[in-house]
Motif scaffolding. Structure first.
Motif, PDB file in Angstrom:
ATOM      1  N   LEU A   1      11.453 -32.306   2.271  1.00 36.15           N
ATOM      2  CA  LEU A   1      10.257 -31.476   2.445  1.00 36.15           C
ATOM      3  C   LEU A   1       8.995 -32.286   2.133  1.00 36.15           C
ATOM      4  CD1 LEU A   1      11.578 -28.228   0.734  1.00 36.15           C
ATOM      5  CD2 LEU A   1      10.621 -28.284   3.048  1.00 36.15           C
ATOM      6  N   ALA A   2       9.019 -33.000   1.019  1.00 35.22           N
ATOM      7  CA  ALA A   2       7.852 -33.803   0.614  1.00 35.22           C
ATOM      8  C   ALA A   2       7.588 -34.936   1.601  1.00 35.22           C
ATOM      9  CB  ALA A   2       8.067 -34.361  -0.793  1.00 35.22           C
ATOM     10  N   TYR A   3       8.649 -35.555   2.093  1.00 33.56           N
ATOM     11  CA  TYR A   3       8.533 -36.651   3.058  1.00 33.56           C
ATOM     12  C   TYR A   3       7.887 -36.166   4.350  1.00 33.56           C
ATOM     13  CZ  TYR A   3      10.221 -40.274   6.340  1.00 33.56           C
ATOM     14  OH  TYR A   3      10.317 -41.246   7.311  1.00 33.56           O
ATOM     15  N   LEU A   4       8.317 -35.012   4.833  1.00 32.39           N
ATOM     16  CA  LEU A   4       7.729 -34.467   6.060  1.00 32.39           C
ATOM     17  C   LEU A   4       6.253 -34.127   5.856  1.00 32.39           C
ATOM     18  CD1 LEU A   4      10.633 -32.162   7.291  1.00 32.39           C
ATOM     19  CD2 LEU A   4       9.914 -34.352   8.270  1.00 32.39           C
ATOM     20  N   ARG A   5       5.936 -33.503   4.742  1.00 32.93           N
ATOM     21  CA  ARG A   5       4.528 -33.153   4.477  1.00 32.93           C
ATOM     22  C   ARG A   5       3.659 -34.406   4.363  1.00 32.93           C
ATOM     23  NH1 ARG A   5       6.955 -28.801   1.266  1.00 32.93           N
ATOM     24  NH2 ARG A   5       6.921 -30.116  -0.583  1.00 32.93           N
ATOM     25  N   ALA A   6       4.209 -35.461   3.771  1.00 31.17           N
ATOM     26  CA  ALA A   6       3.459 -36.717   3.656  1.00 31.17           C
ATOM     27  C   ALA A   6       3.184 -37.340   5.022  1.00 31.17           C
ATOM     28  CB  ALA A   6       4.222 -37.705   2.773  1.00 31.17           C
ATOM     29  N   ASN A   7       3.953 -36.911   6.023  1.00 36.78           N
ATOM     30  CA  ASN A   7       3.780 -37.422   7.383  1.00 36.78           C
ATOM     31  C   ASN A   7       3.170 -36.372   8.316  1.00 36.78           C
ATOM     32  OD1 ASN A   7       5.055 -40.297   7.882  1.00 36.78           O
ATOM     33  ND2 ASN A   7       6.296 -39.269   6.326  1.00 36.78           N
ATOM     34  N   GLY A   8       2.396 -35.476   7.734  1.00 39.59           N
ATOM     35  CA  GLY A   8       1.602 -34.559   8.534  1.00 39.59           C
ATOM     36  C   GLY A   8       2.311 -33.325   9.027  1.00 39.59           C
ATOM     37  N   PHE A   9       3.526 -33.053   8.539  1.00 33.69           N
ATOM     38  CA  PHE A   9       4.238 -31.838   8.923  1.00 33.69           C
ATOM     39  C   PHE A   9       3.808 -30.655   8.056  1.00 33.69           C
ATOM     40  CE2 PHE A   9       7.000 -34.850  10.938  1.00 33.69           C
ATOM     41  CZ  PHE A   9       7.718 -34.168  11.904  1.00 33.69           C
ATOM     42  N   LYS A  10       3.854 -29.477   8.636  1.00 31.75           N
ATOM     43  CA  LYS A  10       3.708 -28.238   7.888  1.00 31.75           C
ATOM     44  C   LYS A  10       5.103 -27.639   7.763  1.00 31.75           C
ATOM     45  CE  LYS A  10       0.330 -24.526   7.449  1.00 31.75           C
ATOM     46  NZ  LYS A  10      -0.810 -23.836   8.101  1.00 31.75           N
ATOM     47  N   THR A  11       5.539 -27.393   6.539  1.00 33.14           N
ATOM     48  CA  THR A  11       6.912 -26.952   6.303  1.00 33.14           C
ATOM     49  C   THR A  11       6.957 -25.461   5.999  1.00 33.14           C
ATOM     50  OG1 THR A  11       6.713 -27.634   3.976  1.00 33.14           O
ATOM     51  CG2 THR A  11       7.703 -29.207   5.511  1.00 33.14           C
ATOM     52  N   PHE A  12       7.872 -24.769   6.669  1.00 34.40           N
ATOM     53  CA  PHE A  12       8.057 -23.324   6.504  1.00 34.40           C
ATOM     54  C   PHE A  12       9.492 -23.020   6.102  1.00 34.40           C
ATOM     55  CE2 PHE A  12       4.467 -23.702   9.306  1.00 34.40           C
ATOM     56  CZ  PHE A  12       3.661 -22.600   9.062  1.00 34.40           C
ATOM     57  N   ILE A  13       9.662 -21.992   5.291  1.00 30.30           N
ATOM     58  CA  ILE A  13      10.983 -21.436   5.032  1.00 30.30           C
ATOM     59  C   ILE A  13      11.175 -20.267   5.987  1.00 30.30           C
ATOM     60  CG2 ILE A  13      12.397 -20.147   3.386  1.00 30.30           C
ATOM     61  CD1 ILE A  13      11.086 -21.825   1.171  1.00 30.30           C
ATOM     62  N   VAL A  14      12.313 -20.238   6.686  1.00 25.88           N
ATOM     63  CA  VAL A  14      12.658 -19.139   7.591  1.00 25.88           C
ATOM     64  C   VAL A  14      14.055 -18.690   7.203  1.00 25.88           C
ATOM     65  CG1 VAL A  14      12.946 -18.405   9.974  1.00 25.88           C
ATOM     66  CG2 VAL A  14      11.206 -20.108   9.410  1.00 25.88           C
ATOM     67  N   SER A  15      14.137 -17.598   6.454  1.00 26.01           N
ATOM     68  CA  SER A  15      15.381 -17.211   5.799  1.00 26.01           C
ATOM     69  C   SER A  15      15.744 -15.764   6.044  1.00 26.01           C
ATOM     70  CB  SER A  15      15.245 -17.455   4.287  1.00 26.01           C
ATOM     71  OG  SER A  15      16.343 -16.919   3.577  1.00 26.01           O
ATOM     72  N   GLY A  16      17.048 -15.483   6.005  1.00 24.43           N
ATOM     73  CA  GLY A  16      17.504 -14.096   6.052  1.00 24.43           C
ATOM     74  C   GLY A  16      17.224 -13.363   4.761  1.00 24.43           C
ATOM     75  N   GLY A  17      16.887 -14.094   3.706  1.00 28.62           N
ATOM     76  CA  GLY A  17      16.554 -13.476   2.424  1.00 28.62           C
ATOM     77  C   GLY A  17      15.244 -12.714   2.495  1.00 28.62           C
ATOM     78  N   GLY A  18      15.005 -11.897   1.496  1.00 30.52           N
ATOM     79  CA  GLY A  18      13.799 -11.083   1.465  1.00 30.52           C
ATOM     80  C   GLY A  18      12.549 -11.931   1.300  1.00 30.52           C
ATOM     81  N   ILE A  19      11.557 -11.664   2.121  1.00 29.72           N
ATOM     82  CA  ILE A  19      10.329 -12.452   2.087  1.00 29.72           C
ATOM     83  C   ILE A  19       9.624 -12.326   0.737  1.00 29.72           C
ATOM     84  CG2 ILE A  19       8.908 -10.608   3.130  1.00 29.72           C
ATOM     85  CD1 ILE A  19       7.442 -12.835   4.696  1.00 29.72           C
ATOM     86  N   GLU A  20       9.622 -11.124   0.170  1.00 24.24           N
ATOM     87  CA  GLU A  20       8.941 -10.925  -1.117  1.00 24.24           C
ATOM     88  C   GLU A  20       9.828 -11.267  -2.295  1.00 24.24           C
ATOM     89  OE1 GLU A  20       5.747  -7.838  -1.357  1.00 24.24           O
ATOM     90  OE2 GLU A  20       6.898  -6.968   0.299  1.00 24.24           O
ATOM     91  N   PHE A  21      11.123 -11.482  -2.049  1.00 32.81           N
ATOM     92  CA  PHE A  21      11.981 -12.022  -3.098  1.00 32.81           C
ATOM     93  C   PHE A  21      11.722 -13.515  -3.255  1.00 32.81           C
ATOM     94  CE2 PHE A  21      15.953 -14.232  -4.246  1.00 32.81           C
ATOM     95  CZ  PHE A  21      16.165 -13.692  -5.507  1.00 32.81           C
ATOM     96  N   MET A  22      11.443 -14.211  -2.150  1.00 38.43           N
ATOM     97  CA  MET A  22      11.267 -15.666  -2.189  1.00 38.43           C
ATOM     98  C   MET A  22       9.857 -16.099  -2.576  1.00 38.43           C
ATOM     99  SD  MET A  22      13.467 -16.875   1.173  1.00 38.43           S
ATOM    100  CE  MET A  22      12.715 -15.699   2.297  1.00 38.43           C
ATOM    101  N   ARG A  23       8.859 -15.370  -2.119  1.00 38.24           N
ATOM    102  CA  ARG A  23       7.476 -15.830  -2.275  1.00 38.24           C
ATOM    103  C   ARG A  23       7.024 -16.105  -3.711  1.00 38.24           C
ATOM    104  NH1 ARG A  23       4.303 -12.293   2.418  1.00 38.24           N
ATOM    105  NH2 ARG A  23       4.481 -13.896   4.053  1.00 38.24           N
ATOM    106  N   PRO A  24       7.501 -15.390  -4.728  1.00 33.01           N
ATOM    107  CA  PRO A  24       7.014 -15.670  -6.080  1.00 33.01           C
ATOM    108  C   PRO A  24       7.381 -17.050  -6.631  1.00 33.01           C
ATOM    109  CG  PRO A  24       7.927 -13.452  -5.961  1.00 33.01           C
ATOM    110  CD  PRO A  24       8.309 -14.148  -4.692  1.00 33.01           C
ATOM    111  N   TRP A  25       8.402 -17.718  -6.075  1.00 33.43           N
ATOM    112  CA  TRP A  25       8.861 -18.964  -6.695  1.00 33.43           C
ATOM    113  C   TRP A  25       8.995 -20.152  -5.746  1.00 33.43           C
ATOM    114  CZ3 TRP A  25      13.306 -20.293  -4.252  1.00 33.43           C
ATOM    115  CH2 TRP A  25      14.059 -19.255  -3.678  1.00 33.43           C
TER     116      TRP A  25
END
Length: 335
Positions: free
Chosen positions: A177-201
């Motif tokens: 994730l850090a390597y991609l961001r260092a090379n101009g990528f925008k990284t997203f999480i796309v998960s079956g998990g709850g969006i508001e369960f993941m966002r706090p952490w």
């Protein structure tokens, strides 16, 4: 005399060169953006792809705004066995509220939770899980739910490793994730998990801010409560961000088609297809759980994170498959 002097000069020069080379070794190691990856084919494929799309004036160059990378969460960024972490959260919520609901001891899926009957719980499938989610995740404000999640994730421990769940993120993927961001990528999480369960952490664990998290959701309703604007969580499903839902969620939340996708199960198949089949340089990667000693080994026969159709599709679509046992030097961050 001259020979002795010459010998000293040669010795000093040789010693100096050796010292420089030795000093350079740590520097070279630090320059490796993926130090937890073994020097095997997957690491080489990642580096080659990043170089290809970031080299200006090359036919494969991709402008910065189009460098979108999407990552599944469960089983791709952190452990999903012996059960999904959010399911562990749901189970703890049911047990915490059971005293106020004596009827649960005779009613499924609550009965299975209270009896720790994971076989029955798994057999109840999505319908049973949705009922549990509606009961334990709704009837409160968005802020109240965020507080509950934040408190739980700070104190809950994995039953096998006895560590916080956020300690059980995959170090090689965090580096990626850090390597991609260092090379101009925008990284997203796309998960079956709850969006508001993941966002706090997720920002602390992965460096992915809440606005770059896409997940399943329940409906919310705006209300004014004592002059305060409030979002109430309702016991109704809004969106399931899994399987064919993932490309839909990407389109609705991100608005750009990714050029790189990372998953580990059949739930990620459509996201990988949507990302990799088409024009431009594109990259797909599957994390294959093969390390029973350091983590878990599973694929086609499991209730959580089944990898079957997507594994067969990997060779057809030329997706990179990571063998965790062979390709990763370490699984989790050091304690």
């Amino acid at each position: 005399m001259f020979k002795a002097h010459l010998a000293k000069v040669v010795y000093r020069a040789t010693f100096g060169i050796a010292a420089i080379l030795l000093a350079a070794v740590p520097a070279l190691a630090q320059n490796d953006p993926l130090p937890s990856w073994n020097d095997t084919a997957p690491k080489a494929a990642i580096v080659e792809f990043v170089k290809k799309v970031t080299t200006e004036n090359s036919p494969d160059f991709v402008p910065g705004p189009e460098r979108i990378a999407v990552f599944d969460n469960d089983g791709t960024l952190w452990t999903e066995h012996p059960m999904y972490v959010q399911l562990a959260f749901v189970i703890d919520r049911v047990k915490a509220e059971a005293a106020s609901h004596p009827e649960w001891k005779d009613t499924q899926p609550f009965k299975a939770v209270l009896e720790s009957d994971m076989k029955t719980l798994a057999a109840l499938g999505e319908k049973g899980l949705v009922e549990l989610l509606m009961t334990t995740h709704a009837g409160m404000t968005a802020e109240e739910f965020q507080t509950i999640v934040t408190d739980w994730i700070a104190t809950a421990r994995d039953p096998r490793f006895k560590r916080p769940y956020t300690d059980l993120v995959y170090q090689p993927m965090v580096e990626l994730l850090a390597y991609l961001r260092a090379n101009g990528f925008k990284t997203f999480i796309v998960s079956g998990g709850g969006i508001e369960f993941m966002r706090p952490w997720t920002e602390k664990a992965y460096g992915v801010p809440p606005e770059q998290v896409v997940g399943s959701s329940i409906k919310t309703q705006f209300e004014m409560r004592d002059g305060t604007p409030t979002l109430m969580r309702l016991p109704q499903v809004n969106f399931i961000d899994d399987k064919a839902g993932k490309p839909v969620g990407i389109n609705e939340h991100i608005g750009r088609r990714p050029i790189a996708a990372f998953g580990n199960s059949d739930g990620d198949l459509q996201m990988l297809q949507y990302t990799t089949i088409g024009d431009k340089p594109r990259f797909g990667l599957i994390v294959h759980h093969t390390d029973a000693e350091r983590e878990y080994a599973y694929d086609r026969n499991t209730d959580f994170g089944r990898l079957d159709t997507a594994l067969d599709a990997a060779s057809v679509n030329q997706w990179t498959v990571v063998d965790m046992k062979a390709d990763w030097k370490q699984i989790f961050p050091e304690k």
